[in-house]
Scaffold this active site. Structure first.
Site, mmCIF file in Angstrom:
data_model
loop_
_atom_site.group_PDB
_atom_site.id
_atom_site.type_symbol
_atom_site.label_atom_id
_atom_site.label_comp_id
_atom_site.label_asym_id
_atom_site.label_seq_id
_atom_site.Cartn_x
_atom_site.Cartn_y
_atom_site.Cartn_z
ATOM 1 N N HIS B 264 64.157 29.846 21.239
ATOM 2 C CA HIS B 264 64.902 30.699 20.325
ATOM 3 C C HIS B 264 65.588 29.849 19.242
ATOM 4 O O HIS B 264 65.431 30.108 18.040
ATOM 5 C CB HIS B 264 65.942 31.497 21.128
ATOM 6 C CG HIS B 264 66.763 32.448 20.315
ATOM 7 N ND1 HIS B 264 66.433 33.780 20.166
ATOM 8 C CD2 HIS B 264 67.901 32.268 19.598
ATOM 9 C CE1 HIS B 264 67.338 34.377 19.401
ATOM 10 N NE2 HIS B 264 68.238 33.471 19.046
ATOM 11 N N GLU B 265 66.331 28.830 19.678
ATOM 12 C CA GLU B 265 67.041 27.984 18.714
ATOM 13 C C GLU B 265 66.054 27.198 17.849
ATOM 14 O O GLU B 265 66.337 26.899 16.682
ATOM 15 C CB GLU B 265 68.005 27.035 19.425
ATOM 16 C CG GLU B 265 69.080 27.709 20.288
ATOM 17 C CD GLU B 265 69.930 28.736 19.548
ATOM 18 O OE1 GLU B 265 70.064 28.621 18.314
ATOM 19 O OE2 GLU B 265 70.431 29.675 20.196
ATOM 20 N N HIS B 268 65.303 29.256 14.884
ATOM 21 C CA HIS B 268 66.349 29.070 13.864
ATOM 22 C C HIS B 268 66.148 27.742 13.120
ATOM 23 O O HIS B 268 66.262 27.673 11.899
ATOM 24 C CB HIS B 268 67.734 29.052 14.532
ATOM 25 C CG HIS B 268 68.262 30.394 14.931
ATOM 26 N ND1 HIS B 268 68.396 31.431 14.041
ATOM 27 C CD2 HIS B 268 68.721 30.868 16.126
ATOM 28 C CE1 HIS B 268 68.921 32.493 14.659
ATOM 29 N NE2 HIS B 268 69.126 32.173 15.938
ATOM 30 N N GLU B 294 67.867 35.574 12.406
ATOM 31 C CA GLU B 294 67.563 36.074 13.753
ATOM 32 C C GLU B 294 66.090 36.473 13.844
ATOM 33 O O GLU B 294 65.468 36.339 14.902
ATOM 34 C CB GLU B 294 68.478 37.262 14.082
ATOM 35 C CG GLU B 294 68.534 37.624 15.550
ATOM 36 C CD GLU B 294 69.218 36.554 16.424
ATOM 37 O OE1 GLU B 294 69.826 35.605 15.888
ATOM 38 O OE2 GLU B 294 69.114 36.689 17.666
#
Lengths: 498, 498
Positions: B264-265, B268, B294
């Site tokens: 997930h990160e 980003h 997001e």
């Protein structure tokens, strides 16, 4: 009080920016990804400019004057704080912006070229760039000297060692130089009669070295709640205030240099962590210059941790850390290794007997260069002659001679004397501490630094910059700085020992 | 051009200060010694004030006006940059200093009290402090709305999701809410007919998890020369520009949540690392708000890395990393675990089918609270009713209800919708990417993200903030944001799968 209060707020803000820079620089040298280098340089440049703008704001002269005029309402610490504000402001505002810029460019260009010139031992290639650095440093010295009412070299020195002057240094260094060649001869003769140190067989895994270093830092008194130990190419003590970050580098074939390096940086860190809490963000709460800082690192590393007493404590810890036994792991042999004297060409590798020679030569040369009494083209020859006179060795090339240090190419003129002034100060402070607390040596055998630290806190650390270096030394030891105690220390350690 | 060039320099300086803050905040949350907390808060406050002062300098209105008046000479990126400068300046200057201060104090006091109120499930204890936060957020919304020509809630939203408006969100969320209860029922029924996922027996040592995470980050496309992975209590993507620092936390009993968190990160981070290089330090080069951010993390984590294709690639790596074998370590079982749907109370633990319900409820309530259509005292009841209506579960206490998130106590109003808008955007972008590059799914089976990244770079990352979120979505996918593609994605993954 109004002007003074405004100044306190301004300097607290400067302290925030500067301590933030301390963390950014630490990060840069330890864990930053390589690709961030350009961006980090931009951040550091911008924050440095902001700090400089805060320091030299157009309202500063009036604020400083108003605060001084109303000085009767200030207590002793506030008056000292105001005096430091004036000094810092003078250093920052004395040099016109175009000279700051020119000096900075000259330093950057020369520092870049120096790495290659050193590798090639090619002083001639560096000469024009170093000449530019020197000329700009002379201009800076003139400008600061005019603002501070100081002779040019004293004005440079004042940035690193506030209040110190050539007139104070010269007699101390003269005494030291006078005794050095004879002392070195005696030490080498005495040493040759002792058994040679036995080698220690590696490897020493980094993880085990790190654990031992952490154990010793805590023993010495490092507050791990307000600091860290990490790894970098060049060891340093950075961060700032409540966040003191020291670094080391590890060599798996030799644990000694990293360990002593950590203890050295821990000495710096103890000073930072012991500064007066209520003045932490103010000029009066800063550490009192590089001489006093170096005295604290050398007091811990050289005076305390290379003492026979501390090595008694150290030896079993080292055996346990690396799971070794045998005669070479006994305190006798470890201490002999830690106090080995050997004249060499490289300053940063020097032992405490020969180290002053490296500094005396550099001090003599840089004062002459700033004064215009020596042509830069004659530096290599003068350098080699100085080393030969004091250490009796012949410099084989400029790489191991006048090109070895970054200081001159990077524009750090006036810095060198603080190393040896620090060593002399350390000996004088350590003797006074043992006089006041005779239990100190016996406690070092147990790895207990508490009595030593209890003495250093009020006598050095907590004084911050509330008084000058000379006054700290005089108040703490009973007399002015003298080379004789350092010389006595060297004779005791290197001539009286069995 | 003169005014515009001056503005570019000003914003480059702001970027330096803000990216320095990014590193200081990262350091604070990962490795800073605990005793430095007070000092770090001071550094961050001072640098934030400096950034704010740079943004709202007295010459800014004239500079912005002069640059706009001379706008004909600017190219498209420069015009977009100037528009973003105006927007950022409006956000910073719209709120008077005393309101900034009052809101900041209200947030700090409420955030501190919230930790205890949440632990005790005591909404009443928090009510007066939260009321103060809400009142100040209403004032901020009014002030910004007046400056930006926006309705109050839209003015708050614009800070997190520039250009987005309630009028754009409402129909999308309405569609989503309308279909959710029925879809959830079908998914749970479908799931109950499948074999239950087999448990994975730990422990999973942190060191092995870290190595696997690093392996997968590189596979996805993280540039380790311009970023790092570290550990923190709450995972985040921080740092800035050429130094993107993501964090995770490890649980030795469960490697899955950390691993999916890292992916997930990494999503980003890819966005940050892919921003247009020549505009990195300018407003037009920033990431386009929290919805788009997001969308990038969820596109990587939810769309790509929880796909059956990627799990084919993942399964053997996981077996090798932890040295395990057996049916529970096959792709089938791993995928079933990674796509398990289970209505629960905690937003951050929610799966992608039920997650929107948590956001829809919060969005509905915070818009009503800002508008004054709901009394704060009625929040817990309204919250519980919303969850019951959408998820069919009964909130047992406020700790697991309206007190669970930090956003409202911390003054982050207008932030919640970006989570689900991001999820919807991710589905729409991923579908467009597969349309443009049909090889994407097959390449994911090989752990090859290159085709996906090749599409994301020009279509999202490199656009920076040169256009609005809506325009990026429209240009990249061919139409405006719609819930239908997200709903189709959910039906495909959770109803069609065997």
């Amino acid at each position: 009080m109004q002007a003074y209060r405004t100044l306190e707020k301004r300097f607290a803000r400067i302290s925030d920016v500067e301590s933030a820079l301390g963390i950014l620089n630490w990060d840069n040298d330890t864990i930053m990804p390589a690709g961030a280098a350009g961006q980090r340089a931009g951040q550091v440049a911008t924050l440095s400019v902001i700090a400089h703008e805060l320091m030299t704001g157009p309202d500063m002269p009036d604020l400083l004057q108003d605060a001084s005029a109303a000085g009767d309402g200030l207590d002793a610490w506030q008056r000292a704080n105001l005096a430091e504000m004036r000094r810092l402001h003078a250093h920052s505002s004395a040099v016109p912006a175009d000279l700051v810029d020119a000096a900075s460019r000259a330093n950057s260009a020369c520092e870049r070229a120096w790495r290659e010139a050193r590798a090639n031992s090619d002083f001639k290639a560096l000469l024009p760039l170093l000449q530019e650095v020197l000329l700009r440093q002379r201009d800076v010295a003139q400008a600061k000297g005019a603002a501070l009412g100081l002779a040019p070299y004293d004005a440079l020195l004042d940035l690193y060692d506030p209040g110190n002057r050539m007139a104070l240094i010269d007699p101390v260094f003269r005494d030291l130089a006078a005794g050095l060649p004879a002392l070195l001869g005696q030490v080498l003769e005495h040493q040759s009669a002792l058994p040679a140190p036995l080698p220690l067989q590696g490897p020493f895994p980094v993880e085990l070295q790190t654990r031992l270093a952490a154990r010793l830092m805590r023993a010495v008194g490092f507050d791990t709640g307000r600091g860290r130990l990490d790894t970098s190419t060049h060891p340093f003590c950075g961060g700032g205030n409540d966040d003191v970050r020291i670094t080391t580098r590890y060599d798996e074939a030799d644990f000694g240099s990293s360990l002593m390096g950590v203890l050295h940086e821990t000495g710096h860190a103890l000073y930072e962590q012991g500064r007066p809490r209520e003045w932490l963000a103010q000029p009066a709460g800063r550490a009192r210059g590089m001489t006093m800082h170096e005295s604290q690192s050398l007091l811990i590393e050289m005076q305390a941790c290379r003492s026979r007493e501390f090595v008694e404590f150290l030896a079993p810890l080292v055996r346990e850390a690396f799971d070794r036994e045998g005669p070479e792991w006994q305190a006798d042999n470890l201490h002999r290794r830690l106090t080995r004297v050997s004249p060499g060409f490289i300053r940063v590798d020097a032992d405490e007997v020969t180290y002053p020679a490296h500094v005396l030569v550099r001090y003599r040369l840089e004062t002459a260069l700033i004064a215009g009494d020596l042509a830069l083209a004659d530096l290599p020859g003068a350098f080699d002659a100085g080393i030969r006179d004091l250490l009796g060795i012949v410099v084989p090339d400029d790489r191991r001679g006048c090109l070895q240090d970054i200081h001159w190419p990077a524009g750090l003129w006036g810095y060198f004397p603080t190393y040896t002034l620090g060593a002399i100060t350390a000996a004088q402070l350590f003797e006074a501490a043992r006089r006041a607390k005779p239990e100190i040596p016996a406690r070092l055998v147990q790895g207990d630094f508490r009595p030593l630290l209890d003495w250093l806190r009020p006598n050095v650390h907590e004084r911050g910059s509330s008084v000058g270096t000379a006054e700290i030394v005089r108040d703490a030891t009973g007399f002015d700085l003298t080379a004789s105690i350092y010389q006595r220390h060297l004779r005791r350690r290197y001539l009286d020992a069995a």
